[in-house]
Design a protein around this motif. Sequence first.
Motif, PDB file in Angstrom:
ATOM      1  N   SER A 377     114.433  61.714 -61.346  1.00 19.11           N
ATOM      2  CA  SER A 377     113.812  62.829 -60.605  1.00 19.11           C
ATOM      3  C   SER A 377     114.711  63.290 -59.517  1.00 19.11           C
ATOM      4  CB  SER A 377     112.552  62.357 -59.934  1.00 19.11           C
ATOM      5  OG  SER A 377     111.959  63.367 -59.092  1.00 19.11           O
ATOM      6  N   GLU A 378     115.036  64.481 -59.261  1.00 16.15           N
ATOM      7  CA  GLU A 378     115.862  64.803 -58.113  1.00 16.15           C
ATOM      8  C   GLU A 378     115.086  64.614 -56.720  1.00 16.15           C
ATOM      9  OE1 GLU A 378     119.043  66.041 -58.008  1.00 16.15           O
ATOM     10  OE2 GLU A 378     119.195  66.011 -60.134  1.00 16.15           O
ATOM     11  N   ASP A 379     113.888  64.776 -56.993  1.00 18.26           N
ATOM     12  CA  ASP A 379     112.898  64.835 -55.361  1.00 18.26           C
ATOM     13  C   ASP A 379     112.273  63.433 -55.546  1.00 18.26           C
ATOM     14  OD1 ASP A 379     111.200  65.533 -57.314  1.00 18.26           O
ATOM     15  OD2 ASP A 379     110.582  67.281 -56.330  1.00 18.26           O
ATOM     16  N   LEU A 380     111.684  63.160 -54.341  1.00 13.50           N
ATOM     17  CA  LEU A 380     111.278  61.745 -54.346  1.00 13.50           C
ATOM     18  C   LEU A 380     109.448  61.957 -54.847  1.00 13.50           C
ATOM     19  CD1 LEU A 380     111.249  58.732 -53.492  1.00 13.50           C
ATOM     20  CD2 LEU A 380     110.389  59.551 -51.303  1.00 13.50           C
ATOM     21  N   VAL A 381     109.533  61.133 -55.938  1.00 11.67           N
ATOM     22  CA  VAL A 381     107.956  61.267 -56.692  1.00 11.67           C
ATOM     23  C   VAL A 381     107.399  59.965 -56.575  1.00 11.67           C
ATOM     24  CG1 VAL A 381     109.249  60.782 -58.898  1.00 11.67           C
ATOM     25  CG2 VAL A 381     106.891  61.941 -58.883  1.00 11.67           C
ATOM     26  N   GLY A 395     110.130  56.875 -56.441  1.00  6.44           N
ATOM     27  CA  GLY A 395     111.608  56.808 -56.427  1.00  6.44           C
ATOM     28  C   GLY A 395     112.043  57.878 -56.786  1.00  6.44           C
ATOM     29  N   ASP A 396     113.162  58.123 -57.044  1.00  8.95           N
ATOM     30  CA  ASP A 396     114.001  59.319 -57.636  1.00  8.95           C
ATOM     31  C   ASP A 396     115.299  58.616 -58.285  1.00  8.95           C
ATOM     32  OD1 ASP A 396     115.796  58.483 -55.627  1.00  8.95           O
ATOM     33  OD2 ASP A 396     115.444  60.169 -54.234  1.00  8.95           O
ATOM     34  N   LYS A 397     116.031  59.587 -58.558  1.00  7.59           N
ATOM     35  CA  LYS A 397     117.405  59.037 -59.400  1.00  7.59           C
ATOM     36  C   LYS A 397     118.259  58.057 -58.821  1.00  7.59           C
ATOM     37  CE  LYS A 397     120.179  62.666 -58.410  1.00  7.59           C
ATOM     38  NZ  LYS A 397     121.144  63.878 -59.035  1.00  7.59           N
ATOM     39  N   THR A 398     118.001  57.525 -57.463  1.00  8.33           N
ATOM     40  CA  THR A 398     118.891  56.567 -56.926  1.00  8.33           C
ATOM     41  C   THR A 398     118.025  55.250 -56.907  1.00  8.33           C
ATOM     42  OG1 THR A 398     117.833  57.092 -54.742  1.00  8.33           O
ATOM     43  CG2 THR A 398     120.075  58.377 -55.275  1.00  8.33           C
ATOM     44  N   LYS A 551     109.171  50.294 -48.032  1.00 11.39           N
ATOM     45  CA  LYS A 551     110.283  49.591 -48.555  1.00 11.39           C
ATOM     46  C   LYS A 551     111.451  50.494 -48.863  1.00 11.39           C
ATOM     47  CE  LYS A 551     108.534  45.555 -49.174  1.00 11.39           C
ATOM     48  NZ  LYS A 551     109.319  44.313 -48.624  1.00 11.39           N
ATOM     49  N   LEU A 552     111.215  52.023 -49.129  1.00 15.36           N
ATOM     50  CA  LEU A 552     112.198  52.836 -49.127  1.00 15.36           C
ATOM     51  C   LEU A 552     112.615  53.391 -47.971  1.00 15.36           C
ATOM     52  CD1 LEU A 552     113.116  53.698 -52.094  1.00 15.36           C
ATOM     53  CD2 LEU A 552     111.650  55.412 -52.257  1.00 15.36           C
ATOM     54  N   GLY A 553     111.796  53.269 -46.860  1.00 17.12           N
ATOM     55  CA  GLY A 553     112.076  53.908 -45.578  1.00 17.12           C
ATOM     56  C   GLY A 553     111.440  55.264 -45.515  1.00 17.12           C
ATOM     57  N   VAL A 554     110.707  55.732 -46.116  1.00 18.41           N
ATOM     58  CA  VAL A 554     110.473  57.077 -45.914  1.00 18.41           C
ATOM     59  C   VAL A 554     109.060  57.149 -45.496  1.00 18.41           C
ATOM     60  CG1 VAL A 554     111.915  57.967 -47.927  1.00 18.41           C
ATOM     61  CG2 VAL A 554     109.568  57.524 -48.295  1.00 18.41           C
ATOM     62  N   GLU A 555     108.632  58.342 -44.672  1.00 14.02           N
ATOM     63  CA  GLU A 555     107.330  58.725 -44.102  1.00 14.02           C
ATOM     64  C   GLU A 555     106.599  59.549 -44.987  1.00 14.02           C
ATOM     65  OE1 GLU A 555     105.908  57.500 -41.569  1.00 14.02           O
ATOM     66  OE2 GLU A 555     107.318  55.987 -41.586  1.00 14.02           O
ATOM     67  N   THR A 556     107.273  60.448 -45.976  1.00 19.55           N
ATOM     68  CA  THR A 556     106.608  61.524 -46.896  1.00 19.55           C
ATOM     69  C   THR A 556     107.194  61.341 -48.289  1.00 19.55           C
ATOM     70  OG1 THR A 556     108.175  63.095 -46.058  1.00 19.55           O
ATOM     71  CG2 THR A 556     106.183  63.066 -45.053  1.00 19.55           C
ATOM     72  N   VAL A 557     106.393  61.742 -49.086  1.00 16.38           N
ATOM     73  CA  VAL A 557     106.909  62.038 -50.506  1.00 16.38           C
ATOM     74  C   VAL A 557     107.119  63.567 -50.826  1.00 16.38           C
ATOM     75  CG1 VAL A 557     105.807  59.768 -51.454  1.00 16.38           C
ATOM     76  CG2 VAL A 557     104.747  61.777 -51.649  1.00 16.38           C
ATOM     77  N   ASP A 558     107.777  63.993 -52.028  1.00 15.51           N
ATOM     78  CA  ASP A 558     108.175  65.367 -52.203  1.00 15.51           C
ATOM     79  C   ASP A 558     106.794  65.854 -53.015  1.00 15.51           C
ATOM     80  OD1 ASP A 558     110.293  65.672 -50.516  1.00 15.51           O
ATOM     81  OD2 ASP A 558     111.652  64.748 -52.334  1.00 15.51           O
ATOM     82  N   ARG A 559     106.480  64.881 -54.008  1.00 22.40           N
ATOM     83  CA  ARG A 559     105.545  65.418 -55.060  1.00 22.40           C
ATOM     84  C   ARG A 559     104.662  63.878 -55.350  1.00 22.40           C
ATOM     85  NH1 ARG A 559     107.435  65.302 -60.633  1.00 22.40           N
ATOM     86  NH2 ARG A 559     109.611  64.608 -60.502  1.00 22.40           N
ATOM     87  N   VAL A 560     103.387  64.246 -56.025  1.00 16.04           N
ATOM     88  CA  VAL A 560     102.541  63.192 -56.448  1.00 16.04           C
ATOM     89  C   VAL A 560     102.353  63.444 -58.004  1.00 16.04           C
ATOM     90  CG1 VAL A 560     100.347  61.788 -56.275  1.00 16.04           C
ATOM     91  CG2 VAL A 560     101.888  62.628 -54.258  1.00 16.04           C
ATOM     92  N   VAL A 561     102.077  62.434 -58.713  1.00 18.19           N
ATOM     93  CA  VAL A 561     101.942  62.794 -60.134  1.00 18.19           C
ATOM     94  C   VAL A 561     100.719  61.752 -60.199  1.00 18.19           C
ATOM     95  CG1 VAL A 561     102.519  62.554 -62.588  1.00 18.19           C
ATOM     96  CG2 VAL A 561     104.120  63.281 -60.960  1.00 18.19           C
ATOM     97  N   LEU A 562      99.654  62.186 -60.634  1.00 18.56           N
ATOM     98  CA  LEU A 562      98.422  61.399 -61.125  1.00 18.56           C
ATOM     99  C   LEU A 562      98.417  61.029 -62.578  1.00 18.56           C
ATOM    100  CD1 LEU A 562      95.869  63.064 -58.671  1.00 18.56           C
ATOM    101  CD2 LEU A 562      96.962  60.903 -58.291  1.00 18.56           C
TER     102      LEU A 562
END
Length: 680
Positions: A377-381, A395-398, A551-562
């Motif tokens: 994923s390009e964005d954080l999912v 995560g994302d592709k990194t 753990k990833l050091g982020v406060e938000t995510v770009d998208r959520v998949v249920l």
Amino acid sequence: MSSDPLVIFTPSGKRGHFPIGTPVLTAARQLGVDLDSVCGGRGICSKCQITPSYGEFSKHGVSVADDALTEWNKVEQRYKDKRGLIDGRRLGCQAQVQGDVVIDVPPESQVHRQVVRKRAEARDIIMSPSTRLFYVEVEEPDMHNPSGDMERLIAALADQWQLQNVQSDLHILQCLQPILRKGNWKVTVAVHLGDETQPPKIMHIWPGYYAGTLYGLAVDLGSTTIAAHLCDLKSGEVIASSGIMNPQIRFGEDLMSRVSYGMMNKGGDQEMTRAVREGMNALFTQIASEAEIDQSLIVDAVFVCNPVMHHLFLGIDPFELGQAPFALASSGALSLRATDLDLNIHPAARVYLLPCIAGHVGADAAAVALSEAPDKSEDLVLVVDVGTNAEILLGDKTRVLACSSPTGPAFEGAQISSGQRAAPGAIERLEINPETKEPRFRVIGSDIWSDEDGFDAAIATTGITGICGSGIIEAIAEMRLAGVLDASGLIGSAEQTGTQRCIVDGRTNAYLVWDGSADGGPRITITNPDIRAIQMAKAALYSGARLLMDKLGVETVDRVVLAGAFGAHISAKHAMVLGMIPDCPLEKVTSAGNAAGTGARIALLNTDARREIEETVRRIEKIETAVEPRFQEHFVNASAIPNSAEPFPILSTVVTLPEVNFNTGGGDGSTGGRRRRRRG
Ligand code: FES
């Protein structure tokens, strides 16, 4: 520049010059064009169908004359008469190049065709199954040059199909001689193509040309249900899907109770292994009969399951999974024989189990990772598979992190006073008018809302029986939005809320959704213990996600998949009002349906995907929530609705959460410092 004719293949765009008289199939093979063949160019299988195009092709810089290929021949005519051939199609092994030509390879003639998935954002599956059919002509025995029939068959596979080192089992040897003679030394062989650890192996053999197909099973072995898709290994199509309740339920509803059953009863683990395998075989018989296929044509099966089911299915005592450090007997992918697991499919059928990610994050989560591909994923999912345990990937592709969070069975309607599994008659959608505080709802089995004409007739057969997981989430979120529930999870009294729907229930209050008692039906209420059960479940889910975000050091995510059946039914808005999932634009919350089952299907149809997920799982960072001190802190904050410490700024642009507080000193409104639910 070559004076030989130019042959251009579409859609691949591959092109090359070939001498006049070259069969199109040969040109395709030399260029590495994906053109199928089972009979090796003998005009028997028709898998090599192509569509030549004639006329001017300025894009390709060629002009194709009417005689660019040899004339339609007897073999093609015979095939057309017998089995039919679409107008304009030719057999690639029969048509020979005479001049410059543009040739289209239709999808059904491609070995590695794409199986299109329905969801727009889903990746298509590229066909590359483990087992394929090969037609061969075997040399007849010669007294002057003695050799075994099997050796000559293996030599034919090497000569005609470049399959090296092919092996076979005794069961093939036992039937080989009559089949070779019946087929007049021409046979079709199903070969499992092997991989770097195992050589190709003959699975089955038919006299002459076998025009049928082979089948595989993608099985999602859940704690509650076992679901299987029967797939055509040639086309990739799902031929039939079926499911049964997991027969292990009689040993315990949840995983921990099954682990305990094994601990407390001698031989209990073996009993559960037997039960699940028997159930599986019953399911396979059922699905094969539904599809009207011979069960012994099922040559491959892929299984995904949580770690406890994984161990019980394999006949491994899951004892170690019930206690820290939750050690798996093996976390790697497993390639086994169906007979090792007592499965009644083809006697030589192979079984593949996806790798487990960790002691609490199983092969089902690996299958979700394969299906939803957060690592690409390009964005954080954030991918959440909501079940009795929530498996969470972020995560994302990194970089991708994974954990499991013990949500318990409340989301499935268990531990809820009027709760039930999703079945006809269960309330699945609910709205509360913020002015009148009156509810309206829909039940499974009808599209009509309870305040619409025709509702009574629509539910005449099902009745209103209870409230399912998605219904309870909507109910509680709507209660919060309507101001009958405060942020701590307390339901107000009739005086506080101004509605007689809020009724006294012991020391707390309850909200009356439906009273069918006058007709002998149920009285459906949402009670404070219901709210608490959902608060704990959603807090566990959110805390797992939040921990991975830390753990990833982020406060938000770009998208959520249920993911998961339940995930497919919950409303993004209501899940966010409850604070189940992190704040994010509602249109960025999507459902993936049964992503674990889809992952199993991908691994069944594409063996490269197996290597891919094995590698991905090695790279996924596993987080064990039980030993993370911040999990508890997040859990306490997330017990509030939506959260006592974290704002939901994006959500607040969509909804307004009333500022109400029903904690007047009495009652049981405390949500802080609760003991965390035990795993299971
Ligand atoms: S390759 Fe089999 S018919 Fe052409």
